[in-house]
Scaffold this active site. Structure first.
Site, PDB file in Angstrom:
ATOM      1  N   SER A 268       0.841  -1.196   0.000  1.00 24.50           N
ATOM      2  CA  SER A 268       0.000   0.000   0.000  1.00 24.50           C
ATOM      3  C   SER A 268       0.870   1.237   0.000  1.00 24.50           C
ATOM      4  O   SER A 268       1.987   1.224   0.529  1.00 24.50           O
ATOM      5  CB  SER A 268      -0.902   0.021   1.241  1.00 24.50           C
ATOM      6  OG  SER A 268      -0.143   0.302   2.407  1.00 24.50           O
ATOM      7  N   ASP A 269       0.380   2.314  -0.622  1.00 19.18           N
ATOM      8  CA  ASP A 269       0.982   3.594  -0.325  1.00 19.18           C
ATOM      9  C   ASP A 269       0.615   3.905   1.126  1.00 19.18           C
ATOM     10  O   ASP A 269      -0.309   3.310   1.686  1.00 19.18           O
ATOM     11  CB  ASP A 269       0.470   4.675  -1.284  1.00 19.18           C
ATOM     12  CG  ASP A 269       1.425   5.852  -1.402  1.00 19.18           C
ATOM     13  OD1 ASP A 269       2.280   6.011  -0.502  1.00 19.18           O
ATOM     14  OD2 ASP A 269       1.325   6.605  -2.374  1.00 19.18           O
ATOM     15  N   TRP A 270       1.342   4.826   1.733  1.00 23.12           N
ATOM     16  CA  TRP A 270       1.164   5.058   3.169  1.00 23.12           C
ATOM     17  C   TRP A 270      -0.219   5.650   3.433  1.00 23.12           C
ATOM     18  O   TRP A 270      -0.528   6.749   3.006  1.00 23.12           O
ATOM     19  CB  TRP A 270       2.288   5.949   3.668  1.00 23.12           C
ATOM     20  CG  TRP A 270       3.518   5.188   4.077  1.00 23.12           C
ATOM     21  CD1 TRP A 270       4.165   5.288   5.275  1.00 23.12           C
ATOM     22  CD2 TRP A 270       4.243   4.191   3.335  1.00 23.12           C
ATOM     23  NE1 TRP A 270       5.244   4.414   5.313  1.00 23.12           N
ATOM     24  CE2 TRP A 270       5.316   3.729   4.137  1.00 23.12           C
ATOM     25  CE3 TRP A 270       4.090   3.627   2.075  1.00 23.12           C
ATOM     26  CZ2 TRP A 270       6.219   2.758   3.733  1.00 23.12           C
ATOM     27  CZ3 TRP A 270       4.988   2.655   1.646  1.00 23.12           C
ATOM     28  CH2 TRP A 270       6.032   2.226   2.467  1.00 23.12           C
ATOM     29  N   SER A 271      -1.082   4.861   4.089  1.00 23.81           N
ATOM     30  CA  SER A 271      -2.473   5.198   4.401  1.00 23.81           C
ATOM     31  C   SER A 271      -3.406   5.063   3.204  1.00 23.81           C
ATOM     32  O   SER A 271      -4.458   5.696   3.155  1.00 23.81           O
ATOM     33  CB  SER A 271      -2.609   6.617   4.986  1.00 23.81           C
ATOM     34  OG  SER A 271      -1.947   6.709   6.222  1.00 23.81           O
ATOM     35  N   SER A 272      -3.071   4.214   2.238  1.00 23.13           N
ATOM     36  CA  SER A 272      -3.970   4.033   1.093  1.00 23.13           C
ATOM     37  C   SER A 272      -4.858   2.795   1.225  1.00 23.13           C
ATOM     38  O   SER A 272      -5.638   2.499   0.320  1.00 23.13           O
ATOM     39  CB  SER A 272      -3.173   3.953  -0.220  1.00 23.13           C
ATOM     40  OG  SER A 272      -2.470   2.730  -0.331  1.00 23.13           O
TER      41      SER A 272
END
Length: 734
Positions: A268-272
């Site tokens: 994941s992208d950070w917080s995606s």
């Protein structure tokens, strides 16, 4: 004797071919054997892992690491940004820097510059050098490269990507990834997919046709997977057709892991990541960055509360999610480890060595684009009777800092001013700041501490007495300019009063050249105020030396634009359709330009760009002649002669575009399908051959949800820019 010699030579050459083929087959068999052995080992590991241990491997334990399993000797995974250099060390739970003193690195040019080189071999050297630095820093995953398509010049993150054309991005990303991964470090191609703006990036819903998705926005990702065998891939923040792209049924399950048979890890992208069920069932393998403070001020975002942490474990234990789902994720994670931190033959890496600096400088010089050169303004000779006024804050401002997650802690950064001073030993170099941009921190811009009038007066004074003025301007890697964040650029023209200052200087000194430092297209209505323009991008540690190489003529510019510069912002396809197309309305947007992105739009709509895709000047001249094209079986072969008709050694990029005017579906006038960069001494001629598989002429046929090659006549356009075609040849595909 001649007969015997020729006969022996033929036998020897044949033997070499047989030997080479045999070695290649042997290597392939050996790789298959190793692969089977690794999969067998992974099976044995999965069988002894507890469910809790499996789940713990699927999410972060800190900002940039994930847990291993100590009792089994399974290591942690350590990641680092970014695409053009290894980011400084980040704190365990917060976004603060850790304050290490040994995490300085080589800053390589941003990927717009690499794409401008049109040199795949150089992309491989770039990737290998970057991979060595990541390995030296003991990183297992490097979070790059980025291959999102340049859709609008307002996207603040365009400088991290490889331009507007899917073929160019695909061709350049493959050797980059292979180069990184030779070091036992996983490249992580990003951001999959349709993440083409920063504004509303974490919530905007994108609607785009299947044709545009497959023909424009996915090819570079597909090449990364199917040609480069990339080991990691990062999801994007945005939605596509109502579903978040990081865990997407169509994009991740069907296309990526199904059609492309991707065997790596989806991060994941950070917080995606957004829900446990979708993250679990729609292909997300490693969840990173959910929440903001980790174990910092509260426990609400504790790592055990991630979607693929305790909530995932609970659903696995209840049977709501099959254990086979977590087993597949763990299998991919263990496969990543066997390729990286569990590999027995990883090199140790290197950082800040001379070879890396040389690669950074070569990428920078090959990527710099000469846009205008009236009266042969460039190159500038080093004359003891010459005074050069270097004006502009960008002449001294650090461009390795800022820009968001790709900012770098370079061991050194040669500024444009320093590079010019080092090169020009006879001429007199004087500098005036001219304008001040102020400081920038995440999501805010601080006012300039300088008095604008004082800066202007001093710059005019310096310019008035100089023989030549080099105005070093453009953008900065700051909030609302070229930067990652929650907002895009707010203006297309140059900020901080640069144009007004340029006009004042021009009134006093006619010999003005512009060194344009940006990662994006900008308004260039000031173009008639200058005699020369050099587009320099963000060039990293060796920026000043590379700029001086080009300005002085030590290196002949050969860069070509990887995206179109519009004359006015409304000429850009995405912007032309209004807010529903960009940036969207009520968190929804439709890509109304469809497949007509970049030069495809300008060509098809007969709009003249300021500077076209593929454009770039040289200090010499080239002539393309004897252009021909023929088809044998499944390949089109294009040949032409390239002659250097000028006075300097230099390099030209031969570009082949293909179009079909009588197509049964909507098409662009032409699309890039091949290119070749050739270096020539003055007066020299070389023959260039470019092969195009017929299958690359296919369009994505929505009626059958697959690729389709139309029969009939095609036009082969050969030139050195999308709007500068030397010849057009018609061929028939039967």
């Amino acid at each position: 004797m001649n007969f015997i010699y020729k006969y022996t030579s033929i036998i020897f050459c044949f033997s070499l071919i047989v030997f080479s083929t045999s070695c290649k087959q042997s290597e392939e068999l050996n790789e298959q054997k190793v692969g089977v052995e690794i999969e067998s080992k992974i099976d044995s590991i999965i069988s002894v892992l507890t469910l809790e241990e499996k789940v713990a491997m699927c999410h972060a334990q800190s900002k940039f690491s994930t847990k291993g399993v100590e009792r089994l000797g399974i290591p942690e995974i350590w990641m680092a940004d970014g695409p053009h250099g290894v980011r400084a060390e980040i704190s365990w739970d917060a976004w603060d820097y850790a304050g290490w003193t040994n995490d300085s690195i080589t800053a390589f040019p941003a990927l717009t510059c690499l794409a401008s080189s049109f040199n795949p071999k150089l992309a491989g050297e770039f990737g290998f050098s970057l991979g060595e630095e990541a390995r030296y820093r003991k990183k297992d995953v490097l979070l790059g490269p980025g291959v999102n398509i340049y859709r609008t010049p307002m996207n603040g993150r365009n400088f991290e990507y490889m331009g507007e054309d899917p073929y160019l991005a695909s061709t350049m990303v493959v050797p980059y990834i292979k180069g990184v991964q030779k070091n036992g470090v996983a490249a992580c191609v990003k951001h999959y997919a349709l993440n083409n703006q920063e504004h509303w990036r974490d919530k905007v819903n994108v609607e785009v046709s299947d044709r545009a998705l497959h023909e424009i926005y996915l090819p570079a990702f597909k090449a990364a997977v199917t040609e480069a065998n990339v080991w990691a891939l990062m999801g994007a923040y945005n939605k596509f057709r109502g579903q978040y792209t990081t865990h997407h049924e169509l994009l991740t399950n069907k296309i990526l892991k199904g059609d492309w048979k991707y065997d790596g890890v989806v991060i994941s992208d950070w917080s995606s990541a957004h829900t446990t069920m979708e993250a679990a069932m729609n292909g997300l393998d490693l969840e990173m960055g959910t929440g903001t403070d980790g174990l910092g001020t509260t426990t609400s975002n504790h790592y055990d509360h991630y979607y693929l942490a305790n909530p995932f474990l609970k659903k696995l234990k209840s049977g709501e999610i099959p254990v086979s789902v977590v087993d597949d994720k763990v299998r991919r994670i263990l496969r990543l480890m066997h390729r990286t931190n569990m590999s027995s033959n990883r090199p140790i890496g290197r950082a800040n060595n001379v070879e890396h600096h040389e690669v950074a400088r070569k990428v920078a010089t090959e990527g710099i684009v000469l846009l205008k050169n009236e009266n042969n303004f460039f190159p500038i000779k080093d004359d003891k009777n010459l005074t050069i006024a270097v004006i502009g804050e960008n002449a001294t401002r650090s461009m390795t800092l800022g820009g968001g997650s790709s900012e770098l802690k370079a061991k050194f950064e040669i500024s444009p001013l320093q590079g010019l001073k080092d090169r020009y030993k006879n001429a007199t170099i004087v500098h005036a700041m001219g304008y001040g941009s102020g400081a920038s921190v995440y999501d805010q811009v601080l006012p300039s501490p300088y008095n604008a009038d004082s800066l202007r007066v001093e710059a005019i004074k310096v310019a008035k007495t100089a023989d030549i003025v080099l105005f070093v301007g453009g953008l900065t890697k700051s909030h609302l300019q070229d930067s990652e964040g929650n907002l895009d650029r707010e203006q297309f023209d140059l900020p901080f009063g640069q144009i007004e200052l340029l006009n004042d200087i021009k009134a006093l000194n006619k010999k003005v050249g512009f060194i344009l430092v940006t990662g994006n297209a900008v308004d260039m209505s000031w173009l008639n105020q200058v005699e020369g323009v050099i587009q320099t991008w963000y060039l990293g540690s060796m920026a000043g030396h590379a700029i001086a190489d080009i300005v002085s003529g030590d290196v002949n510019p050969s860069g070509k634009l990887p995206f179109s510069f519009p004359k006015k912002l409304e000429d850009n396809a995405a912007v032309s359709f209004g807010k529903t197309s960009y940036p969207g309305v009520d968190l929804n947007q439709e890509y109304k330009e469809d497949i007509l992105v970049g030069y495809r739009w300008y060509d098809t709509k007969n709009i003249e760009p300021q500077y076209a895709f593929g454009y770039g000047m040289s200090y010499t001249n080239f002539e393309l002649s004897n252009i021909s094209a023929n088809q044998k079986k499944s390949t089109i072969t294009v040949t032409c002669d390239v002659k250097n008709t000028g006075d300097f050694e230099g390099a030209e990029v031969v570009q082949v575009y293909v179009g079909k005017s009588d197509s049964k579906v909507k098409r662009a006038i032409k699309e890039l399908k091949g290119f070749s960069k050739v270096n020539l001494k003055n007066g020299e001629t070389k023959s260039v051959t470019i092969s195009i598989p017929v299958e690359k002429l296919a369009f994505y046929d929505e009626s059958i949800s697959d690729w389709n090659v139309e029969k009939g006549n095609y036009e082969i356009h050969v030139g050195n820019a999308s709007n500068n075609i030397s010849d057009k040849i018609e061929i028939s595909i039967k």
